[in-house]
Design a protein around this motif. Structure first.
Motif, PDB file in Angstrom:
ATOM      1  N   GLY A 189       0.927  -1.299  -0.031  1.00 35.78           N
ATOM      2  CA  GLY A 189       0.177   0.204  -0.076  1.00 35.78           C
ATOM      3  C   GLY A 189       1.167   1.281  -0.109  1.00 35.78           C
ATOM      4  N   ARG A 190       0.119   2.109   0.029  1.00 42.98           N
ATOM      5  CA  ARG A 190       0.799   3.594   0.032  1.00 42.98           C
ATOM      6  C   ARG A 190       1.302   4.176   1.250  1.00 42.98           C
ATOM      7  NH1 ARG A 190      -3.540   7.015  -3.585  1.00 42.98           N
ATOM      8  NH2 ARG A 190      -3.806   5.415  -5.296  1.00 42.98           N
ATOM      9  N   ALA A 191       2.620   4.514   1.330  1.00 43.57           N
ATOM     10  CA  ALA A 191       3.105   4.996   2.481  1.00 43.57           C
ATOM     11  C   ALA A 191       2.462   6.062   3.220  1.00 43.57           C
ATOM     12  CB  ALA A 191       4.731   5.362   2.392  1.00 43.57           C
ATOM     13  N   SER A 192       1.718   6.990   2.175  1.00 45.38           N
ATOM     14  CA  SER A 192       1.178   8.085   2.952  1.00 45.38           C
ATOM     15  C   SER A 192      -0.414   7.946   3.512  1.00 45.38           C
ATOM     16  CB  SER A 192       0.807   9.073   1.748  1.00 45.38           C
ATOM     17  OG  SER A 192       0.117   8.574   0.638  1.00 45.38           O
ATOM     18  N   ALA A 193      -0.782   6.665   3.373  1.00 44.60           N
ATOM     19  CA  ALA A 193      -2.213   6.237   3.978  1.00 44.60           C
ATOM     20  C   ALA A 193      -2.111   6.435   5.489  1.00 44.60           C
ATOM     21  CB  ALA A 193      -2.168   4.559   3.897  1.00 44.60           C
ATOM     22  N   ARG A 194      -3.192   7.023   5.959  1.00 45.05           N
ATOM     23  CA  ARG A 194      -3.476   7.518   7.420  1.00 45.05           C
ATOM     24  C   ARG A 194      -3.492   6.459   8.365  1.00 45.05           C
ATOM     25  NH1 ARG A 194      -6.878  13.060   7.774  1.00 45.05           N
ATOM     26  NH2 ARG A 194      -5.369  14.136   6.073  1.00 45.05           N
ATOM     27  N   SER A 195      -3.985   5.213   7.638  1.00 45.08           N
ATOM     28  CA  SER A 195      -4.202   3.996   8.675  1.00 45.08           C
ATOM     29  C   SER A 195      -3.172   3.106   8.202  1.00 45.08           C
ATOM     30  CB  SER A 195      -5.736   3.446   8.473  1.00 45.08           C
ATOM     31  OG  SER A 195      -6.495   4.311   9.136  1.00 45.08           O
ATOM     32  N   THR A 196      -2.751   2.048   9.374  1.00 44.88           N
ATOM     33  CA  THR A 196      -1.823   1.104   9.111  1.00 44.88           C
ATOM     34  C   THR A 196      -2.182  -0.179   9.746  1.00 44.88           C
ATOM     35  OG1 THR A 196       0.133   2.504   9.277  1.00 44.88           O
ATOM     36  CG2 THR A 196       0.472   0.089   9.674  1.00 44.88           C
ATOM     37  N   LEU A 197      -2.482  -1.276   8.974  1.00 42.99           N
ATOM     38  CA  LEU A 197      -2.818  -2.475   9.574  1.00 42.99           C
ATOM     39  C   LEU A 197      -1.425  -3.406   9.682  1.00 42.99           C
ATOM     40  CD1 LEU A 197      -5.604  -3.977  10.217  1.00 42.99           C
ATOM     41  CD2 LEU A 197      -5.397  -4.996   7.770  1.00 42.99           C
ATOM     42  N   THR A 198      -1.383  -3.827  10.762  1.00 46.01           N
ATOM     43  CA  THR A 198      -0.310  -4.761  11.134  1.00 46.01           C
ATOM     44  C   THR A 198      -0.646  -6.162  11.371  1.00 46.01           C
ATOM     45  OG1 THR A 198       0.902  -2.829  12.411  1.00 46.01           O
ATOM     46  CG2 THR A 198       1.844  -5.127  12.803  1.00 46.01           C
ATOM     47  N   VAL A 199      -0.093  -6.772  10.390  1.00 40.84           N
ATOM     48  CA  VAL A 199      -0.612  -8.498  10.529  1.00 40.84           C
ATOM     49  C   VAL A 199       0.469  -9.159  10.641  1.00 40.84           C
ATOM     50  CG1 VAL A 199      -1.671 -10.193   8.976  1.00 40.84           C
ATOM     51  CG2 VAL A 199      -2.322  -7.712   8.781  1.00 40.84           C
ATOM     52  N   TRP A 200       0.502 -10.214  11.754  1.00 42.76           N
ATOM     53  CA  TRP A 200       1.333 -11.344  11.942  1.00 42.76           C
ATOM     54  C   TRP A 200       0.758 -12.487  11.391  1.00 42.76           C
ATOM     55  CZ3 TRP A 200       6.283 -10.679  14.344  1.00 42.76           C
ATOM     56  CH2 TRP A 200       6.491  -9.465  14.583  1.00 42.76           C
ATOM     57  N   GLU A 201       1.310 -13.392  10.402  1.00 45.45           N
ATOM     58  CA  GLU A 201       0.757 -14.557  10.038  1.00 45.45           C
ATOM     59  C   GLU A 201       1.651 -15.676   9.710  1.00 45.45           C
ATOM     60  OE1 GLU A 201      -2.827 -13.119   7.077  1.00 45.45           O
ATOM     61  OE2 GLU A 201      -0.814 -12.652   6.314  1.00 45.45           O
ATOM     62  N   ASP A 202       1.305 -16.759   9.720  1.00 43.57           N
ATOM     63  CA  ASP A 202       1.999 -17.928   9.537  1.00 43.57           C
ATOM     64  C   ASP A 202       1.274 -18.522   8.313  1.00 43.57           C
ATOM     65  OD1 ASP A 202       2.805 -20.753   9.495  1.00 43.57           O
ATOM     66  OD2 ASP A 202       3.256 -20.625  11.546  1.00 43.57           O
ATOM     67  N   PHE A 203       1.913 -18.744   7.283  1.00 45.54           N
ATOM     68  CA  PHE A 203       1.239 -19.500   6.031  1.00 45.54           C
ATOM     69  C   PHE A 203       0.646 -20.941   6.150  1.00 45.54           C
ATOM     70  CE2 PHE A 203       4.254 -16.330   3.910  1.00 45.54           C
ATOM     71  CZ  PHE A 203       3.063 -15.384   3.364  1.00 45.54           C
ATOM     72  N   ARG A 204       0.965 -21.663   7.412  1.00 50.32           N
ATOM     73  CA  ARG A 204       0.535 -22.757   7.732  1.00 50.32           C
ATOM     74  C   ARG A 204      -0.673 -22.818   8.518  1.00 50.32           C
ATOM     75  NH1 ARG A 204       4.852 -27.319   9.732  1.00 50.32           N
ATOM     76  NH2 ARG A 204       2.934 -28.417   9.590  1.00 50.32           N
ATOM     77  N   CYS A 205      -1.019 -21.613   9.165  1.00 49.03           N
ATOM     78  CA  CYS A 205      -1.809 -21.259  10.147  1.00 49.03           C
ATOM     79  C   CYS A 205      -3.501 -21.172   9.446  1.00 49.03           C
ATOM     80  CB  CYS A 205      -1.684 -20.141  10.750  1.00 49.03           C
ATOM     81  SG  CYS A 205      -2.913 -19.465  11.783  1.00 49.03           S
ATOM     82  N   PRO A 206      -4.250 -22.303  10.101  1.00 46.54           N
ATOM     83  CA  PRO A 206      -5.660 -22.241   9.382  1.00 46.54           C
ATOM     84  C   PRO A 206      -6.609 -21.042   9.829  1.00 46.54           C
ATOM     85  CG  PRO A 206      -5.118 -24.383  10.549  1.00 46.54           C
ATOM     86  CD  PRO A 206      -4.082 -23.394  10.951  1.00 46.54           C
ATOM     87  N   ALA A 207      -6.325 -20.356  11.017  1.00 45.31           N
ATOM     88  CA  ALA A 207      -6.996 -19.298  11.449  1.00 45.31           C
ATOM     89  C   ALA A 207      -6.448 -17.821  10.510  1.00 45.31           C
ATOM     90  CB  ALA A 207      -6.608 -18.809  12.966  1.00 45.31           C
ATOM     91  N   CYS A 208      -5.135 -17.938  10.234  1.00 44.74           N
ATOM     92  CA  CYS A 208      -4.860 -17.109   9.384  1.00 44.74           C
ATOM     93  C   CYS A 208      -5.441 -17.064   7.960  1.00 44.74           C
ATOM     94  CB  CYS A 208      -3.288 -17.026   8.938  1.00 44.74           C
ATOM     95  SG  CYS A 208      -2.203 -16.954  10.639  1.00 44.74           S
ATOM     96  N   LYS A 209      -5.519 -18.430   7.625  1.00 40.85           N
ATOM     97  CA  LYS A 209      -6.239 -18.341   6.135  1.00 40.85           C
ATOM     98  C   LYS A 209      -7.781 -17.790   6.461  1.00 40.85           C
ATOM     99  CE  LYS A 209      -7.998 -21.755   2.953  1.00 40.85           C
ATOM    100  NZ  LYS A 209      -7.634 -21.255   1.562  1.00 40.85           N
ATOM    101  N   SER A 210      -8.418 -18.247   7.434  1.00 41.86           N
ATOM    102  CA  SER A 210      -9.874 -18.001   7.501  1.00 41.86           C
ATOM    103  C   SER A 210      -9.955 -16.349   7.757  1.00 41.86           C
ATOM    104  CB  SER A 210     -10.350 -18.244   9.018  1.00 41.86           C
ATOM    105  OG  SER A 210     -10.271 -19.757   8.822  1.00 41.86           O
ATOM    106  N   PHE A 211      -8.884 -15.626   8.266  1.00 44.98           N
ATOM    107  CA  PHE A 211      -9.018 -14.327   8.215  1.00 44.98           C
ATOM    108  C   PHE A 211      -8.723 -13.782   6.891  1.00 44.98           C
ATOM    109  CE2 PHE A 211      -6.143 -10.358   7.946  1.00 44.98           C
ATOM    110  CZ  PHE A 211      -7.009  -9.491   8.883  1.00 44.98           C
ATOM    111  N   GLU A 212      -7.615 -13.919   5.877  1.00 49.72           N
ATOM    112  CA  GLU A 212      -7.484 -14.000   4.862  1.00 49.72           C
ATOM    113  C   GLU A 212      -8.705 -13.838   4.050  1.00 49.72           C
ATOM    114  OE1 GLU A 212      -5.161 -12.052   3.381  1.00 49.72           O
ATOM    115  OE2 GLU A 212      -3.757 -11.942   5.332  1.00 49.72           O
TER     116      GLU A 212
END
Length: 259
Positions: free
Chosen positions: A86-109
């Motif tokens: 995304g653009r560095a100038s965006a006013r909001s930042t979403l910080t996401v910690w994920e694991d590509f084997r994590c089922p809950a991460c897949k559900s979120f995505e």
């Protein structure tokens, strides 16, 4: 037969019986010693095998994360452990910690992917992805590590967002360590236009960013997080908010953009 002869024969029989008893006792003792010795040998062998297996696993783990720490292109944040989208100038930042084997991460995505893309494409939101290897530790294997390295390799050639989505869309079952195979990761890269270059292949096969992934996971472990995914909007954990929906996320980002 005289009483003396009868007594002599009885004594001989008794001596013979006693000798047989001694032989039986000696034979029993010998068998016990042999079996006991065999058990000790088996236990000793098992201990040696266990030590060698543990050492092998430890050595493999070290080999997976050995080498210089090479951050992927464009990584930012503390110790360059975040992959920005995304653009560095965006006013909001979403910080996401994920694991590509994590089922809950897949559900979120699966639930939030289209909304996040819409907000990043419009310049209202920037996302900082941090990669962890929690499932490797919990389930065994190295798929989380290898997939994270491959995603970092995709970042090097400007294809991280698309490849990130492909990895979650094709995520194997949690106990299936399919992502430990570089051939599988390269095969999935074929779903992203222009990604399967010689440079990408070499980066994946060499584990170029393995040490960087290990450092990212160490930061995750030291961050006091409860698990993956951990999702923060402008520093506030929204994944733990039971009222959160993609629509609510969009509303919060748009409100911050207008403020």
């Amino acid at each position: 037969m005289s009483e003396k002869n009868r007594e002599g024969k009885r004594t001989a029989r008794e001596r013979l019986a006693e000798e047989r008893d001694r032989q039986k006792t000696a034979e029993k003792r010998r068998r016990v010693l042999v079996v006991g010795g065999a058990v000790v040998c088996v236990l000793a062998l098992a201990a040696v095998v266990g030590v060698l297996a543990a050492k092998s696993g430890k050595d493999k783990s070290k080999a997976d994360t050995a080498g210089p720490l090479t951050a992927p292109s464009g990584a930012n944040g503390d110790d360059s452990l975040a992959i920005p989208v995304g653009r560095a100038s965006a006013r909001s930042t979403l910080t996401v910690w994920e694991d590509f084997r994590c089922p809950a991460c897949k559900s979120f995505e699966d639930g939030y992917r289209s909304t996040i893309h819409e907000l990043t494409d419009s310049g209202q939101l920037k996302v900082e992805y941090h990669l962890a290897t929690l499932i490797d530790r919990n389930m065994g294997g190295s798929g989380s590590l290898h997939a994270a390295n491959a995603a970092a390799c995709a970042q090097d050639v400007g294809k991280f967002p698309a490849y990130h989505d492909v990895l979650f869309e094709n995520q194997p079952a949690e106990a299936d360590d399919a992502y430990a195979k570089n051939s599988k990761l390269i095969e999935l890269a074929g779903k992203v236009d222009g990604l399967t270059t010689d440079t990408f292949r070499k980066c994946v096969e060499d584990g170029t960013h393995n040490s960087w992934v290990a450092k990212s996971n160490k930061a995750f472990q030291g961050g006091g997080f409860s698990g993956t995914p951990t999702v923060l909007l402008n520093g506030k954990n929204i994944y733990q908010d039971r009222t959160m929906t993609p629509a609510k996320l969009k509303q919060l980002v748009q409100q911050a953009d207008k403020a």
